[in-house]
Write a protein that holds these residues in place. Structure first.
Motif, PDB file in Angstrom:
ATOM      1  N   PHE A 107       7.129 -14.049 122.213  1.00 27.70           N
ATOM      2  CA  PHE A 107       6.904 -15.439 122.625  1.00 27.70           C
ATOM      3  C   PHE A 107       8.221 -16.067 123.093  1.00 27.70           C
ATOM      4  O   PHE A 107       8.261 -16.739 124.134  1.00 27.70           O
ATOM      5  N   LEU A 108       9.283 -15.873 122.334  1.00 31.57           N
ATOM      6  CA  LEU A 108      10.592 -16.422 122.699  1.00 31.57           C
ATOM      7  C   LEU A 108      11.052 -15.895 124.053  1.00 31.57           C
ATOM      8  O   LEU A 108      11.559 -16.664 124.892  1.00 31.57           O
ATOM      9  N   THR A 109      10.875 -14.606 124.281  1.00 31.19           N
ATOM     10  CA  THR A 109      11.258 -14.013 125.562  1.00 31.19           C
ATOM     11  C   THR A 109      10.469 -14.651 126.704  1.00 31.19           C
ATOM     12  O   THR A 109      11.026 -14.962 127.766  1.00 31.19           O
ATOM     13  N   GLY A 110       9.168 -14.855 126.487  1.00 37.35           N
ATOM     14  CA  GLY A 110       8.343 -15.486 127.507  1.00 37.35           C
ATOM     15  C   GLY A 110       8.789 -16.905 127.809  1.00 37.35           C
ATOM     16  O   GLY A 110       8.820 -17.326 128.982  1.00 37.35           O
ATOM     17  N   VAL A 111       9.146 -17.649 126.769  1.00 35.85           N
ATOM     18  CA  VAL A 111       9.617 -19.029 126.958  1.00 35.85           C
ATOM     19  C   VAL A 111      10.899 -19.049 127.780  1.00 35.85           C
ATOM     20  O   VAL A 111      11.075 -19.872 128.694  1.00 35.85           O
ATOM     21  N   ILE A 112      11.823 -18.137 127.479  1.00 33.77           N
ATOM     22  CA  ILE A 112      13.086 -18.067 128.218  1.00 33.77           C
ATOM     23  C   ILE A 112      12.832 -17.758 129.693  1.00 33.77           C
ATOM     24  O   ILE A 112      13.435 -18.355 130.585  1.00 33.77           O
ATOM     25  N   ILE A 114      10.134 -18.443 131.443  1.00 34.66           N
ATOM     26  CA  ILE A 114       9.544 -19.619 132.084  1.00 34.66           C
ATOM     27  C   ILE A 114      10.594 -20.680 132.373  1.00 34.66           C
ATOM     28  O   ILE A 114      10.649 -21.249 133.478  1.00 34.66           O
ATOM     29  N   ILE A 115      11.457 -20.945 131.387  1.00 29.31           N
ATOM     30  CA  ILE A 115      12.506 -21.958 131.561  1.00 29.31           C
ATOM     31  C   ILE A 115      13.437 -21.598 132.708  1.00 29.31           C
ATOM     32  O   ILE A 115      13.816 -22.448 133.529  1.00 29.31           O
TER      33      ILE A 115
END
Length: 225
Positions: A107-112, A114-115
């Motif tokens: 999830f954290l990797t996906g958020v990074i 996207i940002i």
């Protein structure tokens, strides 16, 4: 001179990619481990475009090819976070084997991603000649350091744990080598120094994967690492 460097790096990445595909199939790498191959393929593309830019010439084609360089950087580089996580799982680190923790890292990797991807929708490039290399650079700033900080921290943590747990020193040595190469390149005018440091890191990551695969195989444990 930089064209020669980028060409040499392209050859190195092509060889690494071919070897990586062979070992990934032979040793049945985990999907997170195989993400390293995606990053290598992206770096092969990156250095290949920098090598051939002067021959393609200014225009829509080269600009589009450089747009893809930026998109690949944003989408693929964060995958090294998952690779670093998998090295901890392969080392038998208890908290890394936790399924909830794995979901959290994904999830954290996906958020990074996207940002870092959002600013690319307004990306504007301009042609730049540097040391005989033609490429397209961002008109605006290169963006925030979030992605590189997250990737670097992930690899650093993994390298320290692997050093202590498996006596594997070469991942942390790769990080140190990146810094040494970066410092030694300061007196030179070459713009390819950053690409050389990337290769140093990728070599240490690749060696780490091979080490853990062989270690798992010799121990008779699950080779999917």
């Amino acid at each position: 001179m930089d064209t020669v460097i980028y060409f040499s790096l392209s050859v190195m990445y092509a060889l690494l990619l071919a070897a990586g595909i062979y070992f990934a199939i032979k040793d049945r790498w985990h999907i997170f481990s195989a993400f390293l191959l995606i990053v290598i393929a992206a770096l092969l593309y990156d250095n290949g475009i920098l090598t051939t830019g002067r021959y393609i010439g200014e225009g829509t084609l080269l600009e589009s090819l450089n747009f893809l360089r930026y998109w690949m950087h944003v989408f693929f580089t964060p995958l090294l976070i998952l690779f670093a996580w998998q090295t901890l799982r392969a080392a038998g680190v208890t908290w890394a084997l936790n399924r909830l923790g794995t979901y959290g890292v994904v999830f954290l990797t996906g958020v990074i991603i996207i940002i870092e991807a959002l600013p690319l929708f307004g990306l504007s490039l301009e042609p730049v000649w540097q040391q005989g290399v033609l490429s397209y650079k961002r008109v605006s700033s290169s963006g925030g350091p979030l992605m590189m900080m997250a990737v670097s921290l992930s690899i650093l943590i993994a390298s320290i744990i692997l050093w202590r747990r498996q006596r594997w020193i070469w991942l942390i040595a790769g990080l140190i080598g990146m810094g040494v190469v970066g410092v030694l390149s300061i007196p030179f005018e070459s713009k390819a120094a950053g690409n050389i440091t990337e290769l140093v890191l990728i070599l240490s990551l690749f060696a780490t994967q091979l080490f853990q695969s062989r270690r798992a195989g010799s121990a008779g444990t699950n080779p999917r690492n």
